[in-house]
Design an enzyme around this catalytic site. Structure first.
Site, PDB file in Angstrom:
ATOM      1  N   PHE A 160      29.476   4.973  29.864  1.00 55.38           N
ATOM      2  CA  PHE A 160      29.055   5.839  28.819  1.00 55.38           C
ATOM      3  C   PHE A 160      29.731   5.605  27.555  1.00 55.38           C
ATOM      4  O   PHE A 160      31.081   4.871  27.251  1.00 55.38           O
ATOM      5  CB  PHE A 160      30.160   6.924  28.948  1.00 55.38           C
ATOM      6  N   ASP A 161      29.012   6.224  26.169  1.00 55.96           N
ATOM      7  CA  ASP A 161      29.754   5.670  24.396  1.00 55.96           C
ATOM      8  C   ASP A 161      30.913   6.754  24.986  1.00 55.96           C
ATOM      9  O   ASP A 161      30.906   7.983  25.837  1.00 55.96           O
ATOM     10  CB  ASP A 161      28.728   5.796  23.732  1.00 55.96           C
ATOM     11  N   LYS A 162      31.354   6.759  24.005  1.00 54.86           N
ATOM     12  CA  LYS A 162      33.026   7.747  23.941  1.00 54.86           C
ATOM     13  C   LYS A 162      32.799   8.594  22.207  1.00 54.86           C
ATOM     14  O   LYS A 162      33.535   8.357  21.525  1.00 54.86           O
ATOM     15  CB  LYS A 162      33.773   6.999  23.778  1.00 54.86           C
TER      16      LYS A 162
END
Length: 158
Positions: A84-86
């Site tokens: 997942f990107d942040k």
């Protein structure tokens, strides 16, 4: 088939040890009934697959996960790692720039932000808007995000 297995089990015609642990007579009989339908009528599988895909995408949608189609859902079973990107896309629902780095030491962070915002300012893409917003916040008003009015062209406030 279901009724036959249920009635025979209720009458004690087969050992209760045949029933798997955690199941009852109803589930045991239902398993045999469904097995006969699947074997005798292959069209049941033809109906079950689209139904399962529809239910899977529906459950995903109610939980905020959009699945493009059955192919993506089928490929998801082989996924062993999920990254997942942040950037705020998942947590806030709005992408944002969280960190920047320069590839050339002679360009300052502010100059890099101006260049990136200049390139992305005419785009309507959410990531482009995040870059422009980041540059605007970094330069505290020196660069203003552009606005596109359909039919009226692009406007940049001064």
């Amino acid at each position: 088939t279901f009724l036959a297995w249920y009635i025979l089990g209720d009458l004690g015609s087969y050992s209760s040890q045949w029933i798997p642990q955690g199941h009852n007579l109803f589930l045991f009989s239902l398993t045999f009934g469904i097995s006969v339908v699947v074997v005798a009528c292959p069209c049941a599988l033809g109906l079950a697959t689209p139904t399962a895909i529809m239910v899977g995408t529906g459950v995903g949608a109610t939980n905020g996960v959009l699945i493009k189609g059955g192919d993506a859902l089928e490929k998801a079973c082989s996924v062993c790692c999920l990254v997942f990107d942040k950037t705020g896309t998942l947590t806030v629902g709005l992408p944002c720039v969280v960190d920047t780095f320069r590839t050339h030491p002679s360009i300052s962070k502010e100059e890099c932000a101006v260049l990136a915002a200049t390139v992305e300012s005419s785009s309507e893409h959410p990531l482009a808007k995040a870059i422009v917003r980041h540059a605007y916040e970094l330069l505290s008003g020196s660069v203003s995000p552009s606005r596109e009015d359909h039919g009226g062209g692009q406007q940049v406030p001064f």
